[in-house]
Every structure is written in C-alpha cells, then in structure tokens.
Design a protein around this motif. Structure first.
Motif, mmCIF file in Angstrom:
data_model
loop_
_atom_site.group_PDB
_atom_site.id
_atom_site.type_symbol
_atom_site.label_atom_id
_atom_site.label_comp_id
_atom_site.label_asym_id
_atom_site.label_seq_id
_atom_site.Cartn_x
_atom_site.Cartn_y
_atom_site.Cartn_z
ATOM 1 N N ALA A 162 0.817 -1.237 -0.283
ATOM 2 C CA ALA A 162 0.065 -0.089 -0.091
ATOM 3 C C ALA A 162 1.431 1.085 -0.052
ATOM 4 C CB ALA A 162 -0.900 -0.179 1.184
ATOM 5 N N ILE A 163 1.411 1.604 0.698
ATOM 6 C CA ILE A 163 2.965 2.520 0.958
ATOM 7 C C ILE A 163 3.842 2.506 -0.773
ATOM 8 C CG2 ILE A 163 5.109 3.138 1.573
ATOM 9 C CD1 ILE A 163 3.966 1.828 4.854
ATOM 10 N N ILE A 164 3.597 1.079 -0.878
ATOM 11 C CA ILE A 164 4.013 1.459 -2.344
ATOM 12 C C ILE A 164 4.207 2.317 -3.655
ATOM 13 C CG2 ILE A 164 6.191 0.347 -4.075
ATOM 14 C CD1 ILE A 164 7.428 -0.790 -1.699
ATOM 15 N N ILE A 165 2.823 1.384 -3.618
ATOM 16 C CA ILE A 165 1.876 1.812 -4.536
ATOM 17 C C ILE A 165 1.758 3.927 -4.527
ATOM 18 C CG2 ILE A 165 -0.600 2.056 -5.860
ATOM 19 C CD1 ILE A 165 -0.068 -0.570 -4.659
ATOM 20 N N LEU A 166 0.669 3.675 -2.810
ATOM 21 C CA LEU A 166 0.456 4.711 -2.812
ATOM 22 C C LEU A 166 1.414 6.083 -2.947
ATOM 23 C CD1 LEU A 166 -2.615 4.330 0.050
ATOM 24 C CD2 LEU A 166 -2.752 4.762 -2.424
ATOM 25 N N THR A 167 2.656 6.374 -2.314
ATOM 26 C CA THR A 167 3.801 7.172 -2.553
ATOM 27 C C THR A 167 4.900 6.643 -4.262
ATOM 28 O OG1 THR A 167 5.317 5.819 -1.013
ATOM 29 C CG2 THR A 167 3.547 6.806 -0.566
ATOM 30 N N TYR A 168 3.922 5.859 -4.549
ATOM 31 C CA TYR A 168 5.027 5.735 -5.861
ATOM 32 C C TYR A 168 6.112 7.221 -6.109
ATOM 33 C CZ TYR A 168 6.796 3.506 -10.346
ATOM 34 O OH TYR A 168 7.792 3.530 -11.381
ATOM 35 N N ARG A 169 4.985 7.595 -6.624
ATOM 36 C CA ARG A 169 5.794 8.924 -7.642
ATOM 37 C C ARG A 169 6.913 9.682 -6.975
ATOM 38 N NH1 ARG A 169 1.127 10.524 -11.408
ATOM 39 N NH2 ARG A 169 3.116 11.920 -12.844
ATOM 40 N N ARG A 170 6.217 9.846 -5.547
ATOM 41 C CA ARG A 170 6.839 10.317 -4.649
ATOM 42 C C ARG A 170 8.227 10.364 -4.119
ATOM 43 N NH1 ARG A 170 1.546 11.959 -1.538
ATOM 44 N NH2 ARG A 170 0.431 10.537 -2.285
ATOM 45 N N MET A 171 8.094 9.083 -3.738
ATOM 46 C CA MET A 171 9.185 8.105 -3.430
ATOM 47 C C MET A 171 9.820 8.087 -4.712
ATOM 48 S SD MET A 171 9.755 6.863 -0.409
ATOM 49 C CE MET A 171 8.723 5.876 0.481
ATOM 50 N N LEU A 172 10.025 7.922 -5.854
ATOM 51 C CA LEU A 172 10.758 8.072 -6.476
ATOM 52 C C LEU A 172 11.569 9.589 -6.771
ATOM 53 C CD1 LEU A 172 11.768 6.915 -9.566
ATOM 54 C CD2 LEU A 172 9.976 6.977 -10.349
ATOM 55 N N PHE A 173 10.720 10.029 -6.614
ATOM 56 C CA PHE A 173 11.618 11.218 -7.024
ATOM 57 C C PHE A 173 12.733 11.905 -5.629
ATOM 58 C CE2 PHE A 173 10.397 15.826 -8.546
ATOM 59 C CZ PHE A 173 10.978 16.884 -8.590
ATOM 60 N N LEU A 174 11.856 11.026 -4.369
ATOM 61 C CA LEU A 174 12.753 11.673 -3.429
ATOM 62 C C LEU A 174 13.861 10.707 -3.249
ATOM 63 C CD1 LEU A 174 12.900 12.669 -0.248
ATOM 64 C CD2 LEU A 174 11.932 10.414 0.604
ATOM 65 N N THR A 175 13.826 9.564 -3.427
ATOM 66 C CA THR A 175 15.471 8.506 -4.203
ATOM 67 C C THR A 175 16.005 9.230 -4.740
ATOM 68 O OG1 THR A 175 13.434 6.578 -3.255
ATOM 69 C CG2 THR A 175 15.739 6.124 -4.371
ATOM 70 N N PHE A 176 15.130 9.822 -6.564
ATOM 71 C CA PHE A 176 16.305 10.131 -7.808
ATOM 72 C C PHE A 176 16.997 11.512 -6.968
ATOM 73 C CE2 PHE A 176 15.902 12.670 -11.208
ATOM 74 C CZ PHE A 176 17.653 11.437 -11.917
ATOM 75 N N ASP A 177 15.858 12.260 -6.433
ATOM 76 C CA ASP A 177 16.597 13.457 -6.363
ATOM 77 C C ASP A 177 15.947 14.520 -5.167
ATOM 78 O OD1 ASP A 177 17.442 16.173 -7.326
ATOM 79 O OD2 ASP A 177 16.458 16.277 -9.161
ATOM 80 N N PRO A 178 16.748 14.182 -4.104
ATOM 81 C CA PRO A 178 15.730 14.844 -2.937
ATOM 82 C C PRO A 178 16.391 16.415 -2.684
ATOM 83 C CG PRO A 178 17.716 13.528 -2.306
ATOM 84 C CD PRO A 178 17.581 13.088 -3.739
ATOM 85 N N GLU A 179 16.629 16.830 -3.233
ATOM 86 C CA GLU A 179 16.817 18.022 -3.429
ATOM 87 C C GLU A 179 15.905 18.531 -3.950
ATOM 88 O OE1 GLU A 179 20.233 20.489 -4.160
ATOM 89 O OE2 GLU A 179 19.152 22.651 -3.835
ATOM 90 N N VAL A 180 15.585 18.459 -5.008
ATOM 91 C CA VAL A 180 14.540 19.438 -5.650
ATOM 92 C C VAL A 180 13.296 18.137 -5.220
ATOM 93 C CG1 VAL A 180 13.805 19.175 -8.265
ATOM 94 C CG2 VAL A 180 16.527 19.425 -7.928
ATOM 95 N N ALA A 181 13.130 17.476 -5.268
ATOM 96 C CA ALA A 181 11.747 16.514 -4.366
ATOM 97 C C ALA A 181 10.820 17.730 -3.322
ATOM 98 C CB ALA A 181 12.267 15.228 -4.412
ATOM 99 N N ALA A 182 12.282 18.345 -2.795
ATOM 100 C CA ALA A 182 11.556 19.112 -1.551
ATOM 101 C C ALA A 182 10.709 20.275 -2.083
ATOM 102 C CB ALA A 182 12.813 19.263 -0.345
ATOM 103 N N TYR A 183 11.448 20.893 -2.899
ATOM 104 C CA TYR A 183 11.235 21.851 -3.596
ATOM 105 C C TYR A 183 10.141 21.972 -4.974
ATOM 106 C CZ TYR A 183 16.398 23.573 -3.345
ATOM 107 O OH TYR A 183 17.925 23.721 -3.029
ATOM 108 N N TYR A 184 9.644 20.794 -5.068
ATOM 109 C CA TYR A 184 8.430 20.484 -5.591
ATOM 110 C C TYR A 184 7.690 20.336 -4.699
ATOM 111 C CZ TYR A 184 9.997 21.463 -10.102
ATOM 112 O OH TYR A 184 10.865 21.764 -11.781
ATOM 113 N N GLY A 185 7.734 20.416 -3.627
ATOM 114 C CA GLY A 185 6.282 20.579 -2.287
ATOM 115 C C GLY A 185 6.351 18.535 -2.063
ATOM 116 N N VAL A 186 7.179 18.369 -2.504
ATOM 117 C CA VAL A 186 7.243 16.613 -2.101
ATOM 118 C C VAL A 186 7.507 16.800 -0.192
ATOM 119 C CG1 VAL A 186 8.366 14.509 -2.289
ATOM 120 C CG2 VAL A 186 7.624 15.506 -4.215
ATOM 121 N N PRO A 187 7.046 15.897 0.160
ATOM 122 C CA PRO A 187 7.386 16.119 2.059
ATOM 123 C C PRO A 187 8.322 14.807 2.649
ATOM 124 C CG PRO A 187 4.968 14.573 1.272
ATOM 125 C CD PRO A 187 5.218 15.199 0.190
ATOM 126 N N THR A 188 9.601 15.922 2.324
ATOM 127 C CA THR A 188 10.512 14.872 2.227
ATOM 128 C C THR A 188 11.014 14.363 3.153
ATOM 129 O OG1 THR A 188 11.959 16.518 2.114
ATOM 130 C CG2 THR A 188 11.751 15.792 -0.073
#
Lengths: 279, 281
Positions: free
Chosen positions: A145-171
């Motif tokens: 459930a966690i992996i499916i529901l956070t898939y896109r945000r978790m991918l952003f965080l894993t790939f590029d944590p700094e930019v993910a935060a700028y895009y509003g991902v709750p890192t």
C-alpha cells in the motif's frame, strides 16, 4: 516433489518465504538506490538485542525488536550529529554491533529459551510460528500500500531529494515512513531468513534486476518477482538439502545474480558486434 | 541570438522580491543583504565566480535555505505561502546518472508532487510527450538518462522543469560542462521560452559566452555588486569587485568583450621586456 507440502510447518514456511521475498525485493530497491545497504545490515543485527531483551522481559517480540531498531537508528543519528569526528558508517558499526553483542551475550548466558534464537540468527523454516504468518502478511500488505500510494513521490525523493523538496514533496515525512518500512521488513523477515543473511535477501534481488533494466518501474516489478522466486525456491530446496532456509535463499539469489551479470556482459558484447545500441 | 523586447513593468507586482535577505546553511550566511526584484517576463542572469552564492540565491527563492534576515517574497507573499509552481533545473553534475530511470520517468516527476495514484494518467503522459516533442527529444523517451548527449541531458531536465507549466524557471549553471554548440542551443531555447512569456533566471560564471547575451545581469559576490543590462554593468570596476581579479572590458561594434588582465607583476615584466604595449587597451 510435493512431499514437503504434506507438512503444516513447511506450508507455513513456504507462504512466509513468498511474502518475505516480495517484501524484501520491493523494499530492497529503495535500500540499494538510497545506498542504505549497510544501515540495513546493521539494524537487522541490532534487532537481535531487542528480540532477546523483549523475550526475557516477556514483551511482544515484534514490538521489542522494532522499538530497539528504531532507537538504534536514533542513536546513530545522535552520535553523527554531535560528534562530527565520527563518520556514519563507523557509528552504525558501534551501535548495531553493540545491540547484536548484547543479544548474543544474553542468549549464551541463559540457555533455556523456548523461542528459537538460532533461527533468528541463521534463518530456519522451523522457526516460523503460526502468528508469524499473520505478521508477515500484514507487513507485506502495508508495504504494498505504501509503495503504491507514494510511488511517484518516493521515486522523486530517491532520485533527487533536493529538487523533490522544492517541488513540494514531503521529504522528511517520507524519509521517516521509509525508515519504519525498512524496520518492519527486517523484523518480520528475521525468523525465516536470519539476521546474518537478511541484507543479502534485501539487496540481491534489487541488484540482479538492476542488471536487467534501466527503468525504475520495471526494476521494482522485476525485483519483487526475483525476490519471490529466491524465497520460494530457496525454501523448497532447503527441505531436500537440509540447509538453513536463510542461507539457501541467499545462495539461490546469488546464482541468479551471477547469471544476470554474465547475461548483461554478453548482451553488451553482442550489441556491439551487431551494431545495436545496448544501454 | 534573439533578444526580447524590454517589457513594460508598470504597476505590476514583482514575481520575486528579495528584501535585504541574508541566507545560508547551518548558521553560516552564504549571501548577505541581497535585494532583488524579478518582474514577470524577465530573463535574468546571476553572474559571479564559484562560491559567490549564486546557487544560494536560487535556493532562497525555492525555500531551500535558511533566511536569517530580511525577506523573500513570491508574488508579494512570504515563501511559506507559495502557490506558484517554479520550474527548477539543477546543475547536471549533481544528477546521479547511474540511477535506473528513463527520460519519460524523469519528466513525469515534474508532475509528481502530490499524486497518490502511481500510474500517470493519459493526459499527463500526453503532456510529457508534447514537452519532449517541443524540445526535440521525444524519440528518446524510453532511453536511460545516461545514454544521452550533454545537450539532450540538459533538455530532459528542462522538460521536467517545464512540464507543470510554471511561470518562473530557475536554472543552475545550465551551460557548464556542455560544448559550445549545445550552449548556444540552450541559450536560444531559453530566449524562445522567454519570448513565449516565461520568466527565466539562470546562474553562470561565463561572462562573454552567456551573461553578455542576456538582457539583465546581476553581479553577485556574497552580495549584489551591480544589477542592469550587460553594457551597463560590464565595467572593469564592477567585474573586478565581482571576480576579485582585474578585468579588461573592450567595446567593439555594439559588442562587449571582457578579458582577464594579466596581473600587475606580469605586466611590468612584459613592459620591461619591451614586448607589451600597455597603451593598446
């Protein structure tokens, strides 16, 4: 061929092996990509301390091991933050081995355990109790459930944590969620795989799948599938070979890894030979 | 090189405003007392040597650094209330090129911030392809990010920044580490986007190749040294203070060229040798 399935304990272990395989295969992808293999390795060892202490104090095994793992992670963080001369890897080495050592010390002092702590160390099919099936099922469903529901945000965080935060991902929130996911995975996999083998079960499916694909989505699916195969195949063979299930799961995984390694080399060479671009 | 027409900025509020902002990391300010207004439709270059705090200014706008003193306002409101999407293109050197991710997957991240559904909708996928098409890299959508040239890699991250249709695009050193042809392509593309209405801010340390082609340049070295069109800010005095080195500025047929001046000792040495005519420049 079907003989082992006549035994209740084997069926139980086999189901748990499949679920642990999916769980480790999926969570392992993030562990590998976030370069957390060593902390996974350390935490799984530290949890032995929590498991033993919770047994001695007649406390729930799962809760004890999880809290211990969580506290270990906090301690590592504190040391690194307040004593800058100590690197993260060294802090992990100190805290997690101390927890492991404490567990081993208590086990060797009191030899009257009914719970199978040898299974927790090395992994054993027989160590899987009926309530473990429920714990593993619940954890696997939660992880899915966690992996499916956070898939896109978790991918952003894993790939590029700094930019993910700028895009509003709750890192910060996702980081904590992932830490809990990892701790839960380690705790429920402990009995079948054994803490000394756990990091192998976690990392091998992900790196094997990485050799076969360059897409994150495909990597996740492939790693889950390889993890399941390793778990089921390793457990099944352990019945006939009379080898610990944890060691067997890791060995089956290693064979697949070597095959994938050879295949990816061959593919690159054939590609160059035929002038096809391989990447 | 395209040059946008000067925009009329009357009675509009600035898109971005820094008011005496002192910002940095872990208690250490990286830039101090920075005041800056960016108006809708502008194309601004932040110029300075490495370590001058150029990236810190971008991060201040994105909310990625601590603001110790002063204010950062987005559309007149404090940072915490930002609703406006901002496109950000990081420096290519900061990207993990071994990460298992395809071009399409990277661009989809630009739409990911609050999506609970793991699969992209058809509209999102279409949007991604339109953007890749516009940047001329649609045929590379299924490629791994490492299997691309430097210019293509820059375009992938530009596509991620543009896909959510932001009003403001920030780029950190978009021309460092790429060849001359790619650099010119990127600048041309940015000018086009600017003409279509996007507000663009980039950082650079290249004076002649990049900053000289922008309508507005802000020289930074821990604080704002100068702010204006290149013809105005490219003076030996300003550039000397920005770079901490002596510069020669040559005006030639409407073009401004800046060169590093050999240091004093070397000059005297040449004069003594009779090989250098100091009066020539």
């Amino acid at each position: 061929m079907l003989e082992p399935f006549e035994y209740g304990f084997f069926v139980r272990g086999f189901i748990v092996a499949g679920l642990v395989g999916i769980l480790c295969g999926l969570v392992g992808v993030y562990v590998v990509l976030r370069r957390m293999s060593y902390i996974g390795h350390g935490l799984s060892h530290a949890m032995i301390g929590g498991a033993v202490v919770s047994y001695v104090m007649a406390f729930n095994f799962y809760a004890g091991a999880s809290i211990w793992g969580f506290l270990s992670a906090l301690l590592i963080n504190t040391i690194v933050r307040h004593r800058r001369a100590i690197g993260t890897d060294a802090a992990i080495g100190v805290i997690t081995t101390a927890g492991f050592a404490l567990g081993v010390a208590i086990i060797s002092r009191y030899r009257t355990f009914t719970r199978n702590f040898e299974a927790a160390l090395l992994g054993n099919l027989m160590g899987v109790a009926p309530q473990d099936v429920w714990a593993v099922t619940a954890m696997t469903l939660t992880a899915l459930a966690i992996i499916i529901l956070t898939y896109r945000r978790m991918l952003f965080l894993t790939f590029d944590p700094e930019v993910a935060a700028y895009y509003g991902v709750p890192t910060a929130w996702l980081d904590s969620l992932f830490a809990l996911l990892l701790a839960g995975t380690l705790v429920v996999s402990m009995q079948l795989i054994g803490v000394t083998m756990l990091v192998g079960a976690l990392v091998i499916p992900a790196v094997t799948a990485r050799l076969l694909t360059d897409s994150f989505g495909r990597l996740l699916v492939l790693s889950g599938a390889i993890g399941t195969f390793n778990g089921l195949c390793g457990t099944y063979l352990s019945y006939f070979l009379d080898v610990s299930s944890g060691a067997n799961v890791v060995l089956v995984g290693t064979v697949l890894f070597v095959l994938a390694y050879l295949w990816s080399g061959l593919r690159g060479r054939l590609g160059r030979l035929w002038g096809i671009e391989a990447h | 090189m395209l040059h946008p027409q000067p925009h009329p900025f009357v009675d509009e509020q600035p898109l971005i405003e820094l008011r005496g902002a002192t910002c940095g990391y872990g208690g250490h300010p990286a830039v101090e007392d920075v005041s800056l207004k960016i108006w809708p439709g502008e194309f601004v270059g932040i110029l300075g040597p490495s370590g001058a705090g150029k990236t810190t200014v971008l991060r201040a706008i994105l909310g990625g650094v601590k603001v110790y003193r002063g204010q950062v306002l987005i559309e007149g409101k404090p940072l915490g209330q930002r609703r406006m999407p901002i496109g950000y293109v990081p420096q290519l050197e900061t990207v993990d090129w071994n990460f298992p991710i395809t071009v399409e997957e990277v661009v989809l991240l630009g739409l990911a911030s609050n999506k609970a559904w793991p699969w992209a909708t058809r509209r999102e996928r279409q949007r991604v392809y339109e953007m890749l098409e516009r940047l001329g890299i649609a045929h590379l959508a299924q490629r791994h990010i490492r299997a691309l040239s430097g210019g293509q890699q820059q375009r992938v991250f530009l596509a991620r920044a543009l896909v959510a249709n932001p009003r403001l695009i920030l780029l950190d050193e978009p021309t460092s580490g790429v060849d001359i042809k790619t650099r010119d392509d990127i600048l041309h593309l940015l000018h086009q986007l600017n003409h279509q209405g996007a507000t663009i801010m980039l950082t650079t340390h290249e004076i002649n190749a990049v900053a000289a082609h922008l309508p507005r340049v802000v020289c930074i070295n821990r604080t704002v040294i100068a702010d204006g069109p290149p013809a105005q800010v490219f003076t030996p005095e300003i550039l000397g203070r920005t770079y901490g080195a002596r510069m020669v500025v040559i005006h030639h047929g409407g073009l401004v060229l800046v060169a590093e001046r050999p240091h004093a000792g070397y000059e005297e040495h040449l004069v003594l040798q009779g090989e250098y005519d100091a009066g020539a420049v």
